[in-house]
Design an enzyme around this catalytic site. Structure first.
Site, short mmCIF file in Angstrom:
data_model
loop_
_atom_site.label_atom_id
_atom_site.label_comp_id
_atom_site.label_asym_id
_atom_site.label_seq_id
_atom_site.Cartn_x
_atom_site.Cartn_y
_atom_site.Cartn_z
N GLU A 92 -171.35 -44.05 -25.36
CA GLU A 92 -172.70 -43.90 -25.93
C GLU A 92 -172.92 -44.76 -27.17
OE1 GLU A 92 -170.87 -41.16 -25.11
OE2 GLU A 92 -172.08 -39.85 -23.83
N PHE A 129 -171.51 -24.47 -25.72
CA PHE A 129 -170.74 -25.64 -25.30
C PHE A 129 -171.61 -26.90 -25.47
CE2 PHE A 129 -169.46 -28.56 -21.80
CZ PHE A 129 -168.22 -28.90 -22.32
N GLN A 130 -171.06 -27.90 -26.13
CA GLN A 130 -171.74 -29.17 -26.39
C GLN A 130 -173.07 -29.00 -27.12
OE1 GLN A 130 -171.68 -31.47 -22.70
NE2 GLN A 130 -169.65 -32.22 -23.22
N LYS A 172 -182.61 -28.06 -22.36
CA LYS A 172 -182.56 -28.09 -20.90
C LYS A 172 -183.69 -27.28 -20.27
CE LYS A 172 -179.27 -27.62 -17.10
NZ LYS A 172 -179.14 -28.96 -16.54
N MET A 229 -162.39 -60.54 -42.65
CA MET A 229 -163.22 -60.40 -43.83
C MET A 229 -162.50 -59.59 -44.91
SD MET A 229 -165.84 -61.55 -45.07
CE MET A 229 -167.47 -61.93 -44.48
#
Lengths: 574, 165
Positions: free
Chosen positions: A50, A112-113, A162, A469
């Site tokens: 993601e 959950f999540q 949802k 760098m």
């Protein structure tokens, strides 16, 4: 007739003209994914992470001018987008990011999540909201696209529980939206602008500083016309690179930490600094007390909060860059700047950007080769680090060339996925990703996305086997103690290593083997004579991406350099 | 550095208070007090905010608030005629009878109500300007063994024809 939230979601995307979205499935977006399965008008790109997903959407948005759309699931799906949201917020990239969320009745239960993604991202999004009522869904999506693309663009996050996705409700997608707290500025105060113009007219040593706002506002043409009419020299920030062609006689170069000597000298010496679309970031100003000490400062910016924040300005103007420049063009008259230009050119002769040819293949030669091989239309995307600075110093811009880089947040791992997103949005334009071995490894799993989505980008990977760098800072300011910057280092290495030698372990990974596992192409270049041929060969591969791995010396450093916090006049040149 | 006041009209929605207060912590602005309640229009809340800052930072604070989508209007109350009051409950504990007498006298002088009383404690209910409240707290702290103070933060409204702050 009522429809479900998931149907309205797809309808809204189509109404907004969205034809491509970057999505990764998960428990809380399966309904939306199922709805996307049923439409053929929206292409769903499936990245492999993601974080890369949102950088791909950024690359897509920045190269096409469209809003980038992301769809990720709740919890880790959402938190993985945070870096990209911050990046897009800094560099003003229009994104709408949909995150799935657990059903409303579970929010707050540590389900959950479940994470409070709106709360977590409130300081790095332009706007963020959880949809709590199905009847608000259409209005919120409309608001999101409007906010993302107007004014100073930025990322908007919509958190979609949802149950909202499956609930029935109003089928209408609103045509217009009125937000009482959001009225982007669409005019320019002519009185203020006139004051600024008079100041510029009276200057002996006028200088224009063009920032990213000129590019975002697509005001390059107007800027060039204004510069030519008034004969005023221009410096740019890194985000402003390309606002005026780099070979233009009035263009000096980048100013700032790794800017050109003549550009920083000009900022220090000018008596009017006419700045457009920059936030006077510390990388541009250095020590604020000694920034443009002799200058009256004009600042044009679309964001009131950017004005007089870091640098106190004499004439503030809240306006879109293009609008202000169009008005200024009506008044513009030539100024006598010949002597001033000569002074600037003398600085450039005194300390030009070096192009050394006495020590094998240098980064400068690689940039030169890229310029030669891609003279016309091309999109250049960089990662973050030394290669990025070399690209901003040495790449030529003008005409149809575009430059995409992570300027504000400085996100390593941005380059490759952003290039893949740019290629997906511009399949007929060459997309060249300039990256380093460190940054590329942060998101190299996207080779899969590039292969399966048919995005044959050319990856110019400058491999110095170090996080260059930081190594450069260690070399200059930390007694060459190369802690945690050698990418070859193993547990078997001696503790006080002072640099590469013959006993060093082999480099991991072998990028030439890496590309094979994906069915992509790899070319390793070790000598300057091979640069042109490698680029030509890479151009010929249109079926899959190509990595050109340029093996460069670990000792190459980016010069000039100003130590963070020092005045811009204190440039390290050698 | 001095105290300044802002009235802020915001959307009356979940998370807006967190976003506004998050701006102050995230950007290191020095927030003194923040009160919030709905207005005559229940979709809009009004906040009264007190900050300590220099001139440049205060300008920046107003701009940053203004660019929030949820913020409808920012009003600088610093130099405006106002009615501004703060609510406070002050409980004086472990009082002797003489202490109680003194609390009643103080209540009279400050023109505040005695809202509750017990065997050895008195509760004062005060609606005063911020300065008077500070003075009252100082006085109570100096005179009595133990006090408990609950302050509500200032609320302010622009004057019609008189003002009091």
């Amino acid at each position: 007739m009522d429809i479900t939230g998931r149907k309205l979601f797809v309808r809204a995307l189509l109404e907004e003209g969205v034809d491509t979205i970057f999505g990764y499935p998960g428990g809380m977006v399966t309904d939306l994914m199922d709805e996307l399965y049923k439409t053929e008008d929206i292409r769903l790109v499936l990245p492999r992470h993601e974080q890369a997903l949102i950088h791909e959407a950024e690359g897509y948005a920045r190269s096409t001018g469209k809003v980038g759309v992301c769809l990720v699931t709740s919890g880790p799906g959402a938190t993985n987008t945070i870096t990209g949201l911050a990046d897009a917020h800094y560099d003003n990239v229009p994104l709408v990011c949909f995150t799935g969320q657990v059903p409303l009745h579970l929010i707050g239960n540590d389900a959950f999540q479940e994470v409070d993604i709106v709360g977590m991202t409130s300081s790095i999004t332009k706007y963020g909201v959880t949809v709590r009522d199905r009847k608000d869904l259409g209005k919120i999506i409309k608001m999101a696209f409007h906010i993302a693309r107007t004014g100073k663009p930025g990322p908007v996050l919509i958190d979609l529980p949802k149950d909202i996705q499956v609930q029935s409700g109003d089928a209408n997608y609103p045509e217009k939206v009125n937000i009482r707290g959001y009225k982007p500025n669409d005019s320019v105060h002519v009185g203020q602008l006139k004051k600024a113009y008079k100041l510029l007219k009276s200057a002996q040593k006028p200088l224009i500083l063009a920032g990213g706002g000129v590019n975002i506002g697509q005001a390059g043409e107007q800027l060039q016309a204004f510069v030519e009419k008034m004969k005023i020299p221009v410096v740019t920030t890194i985000m402003g690179k390309g606002a005026i062609p780099t070979n233009h006689p009035y263009y000096i170069g980048n100013s700032g930490m790794h800017g050109k000597y003549a550009a920083n000298k000009a900022v220090a010496a000018c008596d009017v600094l006419f700045s457009i679309g920059t936030r006077f970031n510390d990388r541009i100003t250095g020590d604020l007390n000694e920034f443009a000490p002799n200058a009256k400062i004009v600042h044009i910016d679309i964001d009131t909060a950017s004005i007089s924040r870091n640098v106190v300005v004499d004439v503030p103007i809240v306006s879109d860059a293009k609008l202000a420049l169009e008005k200024l063009l009506e008044w513009a008259e030539p100024k006598k700047t010949k002597q001033w230009m000569e002074e600037i050119h003398a600085w450039d002769v005194e300390n030009p950007l070096e192009m050394r040819r006495d020590r094998g293949m240098t980064p400068q030669m690689i940039m030169e080769g890229i310029n030669r091989e891609f003279p016309d239309e091309a999109i250049f995307v960089t990662d973050v680090g030394q290669h990025q600075m070399w690209a901003t110093q040495y790449l030529d811009f003008g005409g149809k060339k575009k430059f995409i880089t992570s300027g504000g947040l400085g996100t390593m791992g941005f380059g490759f996925p952003a290039a893949v997103g740019a290629k997906i949005g511009n399949p007929d334009t060459p997309v060249i990703c300039i990256t380093g071995d460190g940054g590329f490894q942060m998101n190299m799993q996207e080779m899969a996305t590039a292969v399966v989505e048919g995005a044959p980008v050319i990856i110019c990977l400058l491999n110095n086997q170090y996080l260059g760098m930081v190594r450069q800072m260690q070399q200059l300011f930390y007694g060459k103690r190369y802690e945690a910057t050698c990418l070859r280092r193993r547990t078997t290495c001696p503790p006080n290593c002072k640099g590469p030698n013959e006993a060093c372990p082999p480099y991991v990974p072998d990028f030439m083997e890496f590309v094979k596992t994906y069915g992509a192409h790899g070319i390793r270049v070790t000598k300057e004579e091979e640069i042109a041929a490698a680029l030509k060969e890479a151009k010929s591969y249109t079926d899959a991406p190509t990595i050109i791995e340029f093996m460069i010396s670990s000792d190459e450093i980016v010069l000039p350099m100003v130590k963070s916090g020092n005045p811009m006049s204190e440039m390290i040149l050698k | 550095m001095k105290n300044r006041w802002i009235a802020l009209y915001v959307e009356n929605q979940v998370g807006v208070l967190a976003k506004v207060s998050g701006l102050f912590s995230g950007k290191s602005y020095n927030l003194q007090s923040l009160t919030v309640g709905t207005t005559e229009d229940e979709t809009i809340s009004r906040m009264t905010i007190c900050v300590t800052s220099d001139d440049i930072t205060f300008e920046q604070i107003k701009k940053q608030l203004n660019r929030m989508v949820e913020v409808i209007k920012v009003i600088d109350l610093t130099n405006v005629p106002l009615h501004m009051k703060e609510i406070m409950f002050a409980k004086v504990l472990r009082c002797s009878t003489a202490d109680k007498e003194e609390v009643f006298q103080i209540a009279k002088v400050f023109d505040v109500q005695v809202a509750d009383i017990g065997k050895d404690s008195v509760l004062l209910e005060c609606k005063l300007t911020e300065r008077r409240i500070n003075e009252l707290i100082a006085l109570l702290k100096g005179r009595f063994k133990m006090i408990e103070v609950v302050r509500g933060g200032a609320v302010a409204v622009e004057s019609i024809s008189t003002s009091c702050r």
